[in-house]
Design an enzyme around this catalytic site. Structure first.
Site, PDB file in Angstrom:
ATOM      1  N   GLU A  41      -4.430  -5.615  11.169  1.00 51.98           N
ATOM      2  CA  GLU A  41      -3.750  -6.884  11.461  1.00 51.98           C
ATOM      3  C   GLU A  41      -3.063  -6.766  12.833  1.00 51.98           C
ATOM      4  OE1 GLU A  41      -0.587  -7.379   8.621  1.00 51.98           O
ATOM      5  OE2 GLU A  41      -0.263  -9.492   9.106  1.00 51.98           O
ATOM      6  N   LYS A 112      -4.267 -16.175   8.326  1.00 48.68           N
ATOM      7  CA  LYS A 112      -3.611 -15.615   7.132  1.00 48.68           C
ATOM      8  C   LYS A 112      -2.845 -16.701   6.375  1.00 48.68           C
ATOM      9  CE  LYS A 112      -0.399 -11.795   6.009  1.00 48.68           C
ATOM     10  NZ  LYS A 112       0.415 -10.723   6.633  1.00 48.68           N
ATOM     11  N   CYS A 145      -3.718  -8.412   5.268  1.00 49.93           N
ATOM     12  CA  CYS A 145      -2.601  -7.691   4.674  1.00 49.93           C
ATOM     13  C   CYS A 145      -2.091  -8.279   3.349  1.00 49.93           C
ATOM     14  CB  CYS A 145      -1.486  -7.555   5.709  1.00 49.93           C
ATOM     15  SG  CYS A 145      -0.472  -6.097   5.353  1.00 49.93           S
ATOM     16  N   VAL A 172       3.310  -2.191   4.636  1.00 51.45           N
ATOM     17  CA  VAL A 172       4.600  -1.505   4.754  1.00 51.45           C
ATOM     18  C   VAL A 172       5.172  -1.042   3.412  1.00 51.45           C
ATOM     19  CG1 VAL A 172       5.261  -2.627   6.911  1.00 51.45           C
ATOM     20  CG2 VAL A 172       5.864  -3.717   4.754  1.00 51.45           C
TER      21      VAL A 172
END
Ligand code: ACM
Length: 268
Positions: A41, A112, A145, A172
């Site tokens: 990304e 996205k 993501c 993350v």
């Protein structure tokens, strides 16, 4: 039919587009070994921005801009379909986009739809439906993501015929996206390629551990937490057309769609 798929895991340098493109170029000899390579990304700009105004000058109109020109050239000279995350500007709108650059010059853009955390303060809301693209008789579903956390997204891609989920990431939450994508592969019996970045920006740490998963959930190839690496696997995409998980269970035919109507009720 065999099809070579891979990811390039690296650490984009924050705001240094030229440097990031040079690094990608450096891996061309590896990239050209594959039919399809997935990049992370926002692979050209980095991820952590204070606000829209900070990222807007680094974004570009796709496919008009310089970054697009670079990827078009790379896809053509490597003869590889390249799917990468990029910041897309459209008028005064800013999207967290995933772009497919074909060797023949075609370009497809997915924006996205499930924005993560502070992305909501930076990017505009996208309204495109989950999207499948086609290359060499292979159907490739697009995901960025945090889309992993919405099983509906991967499900729709499977129902649209995806053999492979191409997942460009800046994950993350430790372990979650990688585990989630294994499940997305198992429950849809499709391949998935998660190309995740590593490194840190402004105290945000990215988890690496990119992976390629088979329709049975097996990890076919993976990277470490902070490897700069291209990994490629030869797969048979047609295996994803067999939706049987036992001789008596087919994950597509066994769905009880009349009992799922609440999925489409918007209660917020
Ligand atoms: C994410 O969607 N970048 C976690």
């Amino acid at each position: 039919m065999m099809f070579k798929v891979g990811f390039f895991q690296f650490r984009p340098i924050h705001k240094k587009i030229e440097e990031n493109l040079l690094l990608i170029e450096k891996y061309k000899e590896h990239i050209k070994e594959a039919d399809l390579i997935v990049l992370p990304e926002l692979a050209t700009t980095g991820y952590v921005f204070e606000n829209k105004a900070e990222l807007l000058p680094l974004s570009e109109e796709i496919p008009k801009g310089k970054q697009s020109a670079f990827f078009k050239d790379l896809a053509k000279s490597a003869n590889t379909l390249i799917i990468t995350g990029m910041a897309e500007r459209k008028g005064n709108k800013l999207y967290n986009a995933q772009v497919a650059f074909y060797p023949d010059g075609r370009v497809k853009v997915y924006r996205k739809i499930h924005l993560f955390y502070k992305e909501k303060t930076i990017f505009d809301i996208a309204y495109n439906e989950p999207m499948v693209i086609h290359y060499k008789d292979v159907n490739i579903g697009l995901m960025v993501c945090f889309d992993w956390a919405f099983p509906e997204h991967a499900r729709i891609l499977m129902l649209k015929g995806a053999h492979i989920l191409a997942h460009s990431s800046n994950l993350v939450l430790p372990g979650m996206g990688q585990a989630g994508m294994r499940v997305r592969s198992i429950e849809n019996r499709v391949f998935s390629i998660t190309s995740n970045r590593y490194g840190e920006e402004n105290s945000v740490r990215f988890t690496g551990l990119s992976q390629i998963v088979g329709p049975d959930g097996k990890i076919l190839e993976s990277a470490g937490e902070s490897d700069e690496v291209v990994k490629i696997v030869d797969i048979d995409p047609s295996l994803a057309e067999n939706k049987k998980i036992t001789p008596l269970n087919d994950i597509k035919e066994d769905r009880r769609i009349l009992l799922y109507k609440n999925l489409c009720i918007d209660d917020h």
